[in-house]
Design a protein around this motif. Sequence first.
Motif, mmCIF file in Angstrom:
data_model
loop_
_atom_site.group_PDB
_atom_site.id
_atom_site.type_symbol
_atom_site.label_atom_id
_atom_site.label_comp_id
_atom_site.label_asym_id
_atom_site.label_seq_id
_atom_site.Cartn_x
_atom_site.Cartn_y
_atom_site.Cartn_z
ATOM 1 N N ASP A 67 0.869 -1.167 0.000
ATOM 2 C CA ASP A 67 0.000 0.000 0.000
ATOM 3 C C ASP A 67 0.910 1.223 0.000
ATOM 4 N N SER A 68 0.818 2.044 -1.036
ATOM 5 C CA SER A 68 1.718 3.195 -1.157
ATOM 6 C C SER A 68 1.529 4.223 -0.044
ATOM 7 N N SER A 69 0.430 4.145 0.702
ATOM 8 C CA SER A 69 0.212 5.085 1.798
ATOM 9 C C SER A 69 0.791 4.573 3.125
ATOM 10 N N LYS A 70 1.371 3.375 3.106
ATOM 11 C CA LYS A 70 1.939 2.775 4.324
ATOM 12 C C LYS A 70 3.424 2.497 4.136
ATOM 13 N N PRO A 71 4.173 2.366 5.244
ATOM 14 C CA PRO A 71 5.601 2.063 5.111
ATOM 15 C C PRO A 71 5.827 0.719 4.418
ATOM 16 N N GLY A 72 6.845 0.685 3.574
ATOM 17 C CA GLY A 72 7.228 -0.560 2.927
ATOM 18 C C GLY A 72 7.071 -0.532 1.425
ATOM 19 N N LEU A 73 7.422 -1.658 0.827
ATOM 20 C CA LEU A 73 7.388 -1.825 -0.620
ATOM 21 C C LEU A 73 5.949 -1.867 -1.131
ATOM 22 N N TYR A 74 5.717 -1.193 -2.240
ATOM 23 C CA TYR A 74 4.418 -1.301 -2.905
ATOM 24 C C TYR A 74 4.649 -1.519 -4.389
ATOM 25 N N TYR A 75 3.663 -2.113 -5.040
ATOM 26 C CA TYR A 75 3.714 -2.374 -6.477
ATOM 27 C C TYR A 75 2.296 -2.240 -6.993
ATOM 28 N N ASN A 76 2.099 -1.350 -7.951
ATOM 29 C CA ASN A 76 0.753 -1.177 -8.480
ATOM 30 C C ASN A 76 0.777 -0.948 -9.974
ATOM 31 N N LEU A 77 -0.400 -0.963 -10.546
ATOM 32 C CA LEU A 77 -0.581 -0.608 -11.942
ATOM 33 C C LEU A 77 -1.358 0.696 -11.981
ATOM 34 N N THR A 78 -0.967 1.572 -12.895
ATOM 35 C CA THR A 78 -1.707 2.807 -13.129
ATOM 36 C C THR A 78 -2.094 2.828 -14.593
ATOM 37 N N LYS A 79 -3.345 3.183 -14.854
ATOM 38 C CA LYS A 79 -3.848 3.234 -16.230
ATOM 39 C C LYS A 79 -4.284 4.669 -16.526
ATOM 40 N N TRP A 80 -3.583 5.292 -17.492
ATOM 41 C CA TRP A 80 -3.943 6.626 -17.957
ATOM 42 C C TRP A 80 -4.746 6.500 -19.248
ATOM 43 N N TYR A 81 -5.885 7.169 -19.303
ATOM 44 C CA TYR A 81 -6.722 7.174 -20.489
ATOM 45 C C TYR A 81 -6.335 8.341 -21.401
ATOM 46 N N PRO A 82 -6.541 8.189 -22.719
ATOM 47 C CA PRO A 82 -6.204 9.276 -23.643
ATOM 48 C C PRO A 82 -6.903 10.580 -23.276
ATOM 49 N N GLY A 83 -6.131 11.674 -23.376
ATOM 50 C CA GLY A 83 -6.679 13.002 -23.114
ATOM 51 C C GLY A 83 -6.523 13.488 -21.683
ATOM 52 N N TYR A 84 -5.766 12.735 -20.859
ATOM 53 C CA TYR A 84 -5.601 13.128 -19.458
ATOM 54 C C TYR A 84 -4.146 12.994 -19.022
ATOM 55 N N MET A 85 -3.712 13.950 -18.194
ATOM 56 C CA MET A 85 -2.364 13.939 -17.629
ATOM 57 C C MET A 85 -2.427 14.430 -16.197
ATOM 58 N N SER A 86 -1.403 14.070 -15.452
ATOM 59 C CA SER A 86 -1.282 14.590 -14.092
ATOM 60 C C SER A 86 -0.735 16.006 -14.159
ATOM 61 N N ALA A 87 -1.082 16.814 -13.177
ATOM 62 C CA ALA A 87 -0.451 18.117 -13.013
ATOM 63 C C ALA A 87 0.956 17.875 -12.456
ATOM 64 N N PRO A 88 1.880 18.822 -12.610
ATOM 65 C CA PRO A 88 3.221 18.636 -12.039
ATOM 66 C C PRO A 88 3.150 18.359 -10.533
ATOM 67 N N HIS A 89 3.951 17.394 -10.108
ATOM 68 C CA HIS A 89 3.982 16.976 -8.704
ATOM 69 C C HIS A 89 5.290 16.238 -8.435
ATOM 70 N N TRP A 90 5.538 15.907 -7.147
ATOM 71 C CA TRP A 90 6.697 15.086 -6.784
ATOM 72 C C TRP A 90 6.374 14.239 -5.565
ATOM 73 N N TYR A 91 7.244 13.239 -5.327
ATOM 74 C CA TYR A 91 7.123 12.332 -4.183
ATOM 75 C C TYR A 91 8.440 12.317 -3.407
ATOM 76 N N GLU A 92 8.388 11.837 -2.162
ATOM 77 C CA GLU A 92 9.580 11.795 -1.300
ATOM 78 C C GLU A 92 10.585 10.719 -1.695
ATOM 79 N N THR A 93 10.129 9.664 -2.338
ATOM 80 C CA THR A 93 11.007 8.542 -2.673
ATOM 81 C C THR A 93 10.971 8.267 -4.176
ATOM 82 N N ASP A 94 12.000 7.575 -4.651
ATOM 83 C CA ASP A 94 12.039 7.171 -6.060
ATOM 84 C C ASP A 94 10.860 6.258 -6.375
#
Length: 171
Positions: A67-94
Amino acid sequence: MDDFATSRRGLLIAPLFASLSTMLLARPGLAAPDPAMTFTETPDQIRWTTAPGAAPNTVANADLWGDSSKPGLYYNLTKWYPGYMSAPHWYETDRLCVVVSGTWWVASGEKFDPEDTAPMPAGSFIRRVARTPHYDGVKKDGKEPAVIAICGIGPITRHAVGDGPAGVRKL
């Protein structure tokens, strides 16, 4: 005339006969791995959910491990649909990303400019360096969603940067 074992026909058919007994004796279900030792999910078993704060068919996530909201390793899939992007952002870890299908358009920096993104086709590897701004998604002329496998160390918090609205942006 040659005997069966040394004839061309015999040489071609022998492997079939050799495997036939194995096929006939095999019992359905025994080939599956032991779920206590090997966890498996086929694509139809993966549960996709709309990303928090996003409209349907914009961006979806499927948590595979951790779970990316909890300590430890996480692995997920993200699906972006055509016509959408994230706004600029950053995270604390790689975050380590592999494009599974489609083309994912990526950029670095705080200035949101979809035309300044680079196409990452299926099979591409992307490392999002900790504490560096970036944005990504699928351009509006994309033919299909892009599916990205993402691995990292949690917990993560998304930090919005730059001008304009945070979250998902429609192109």
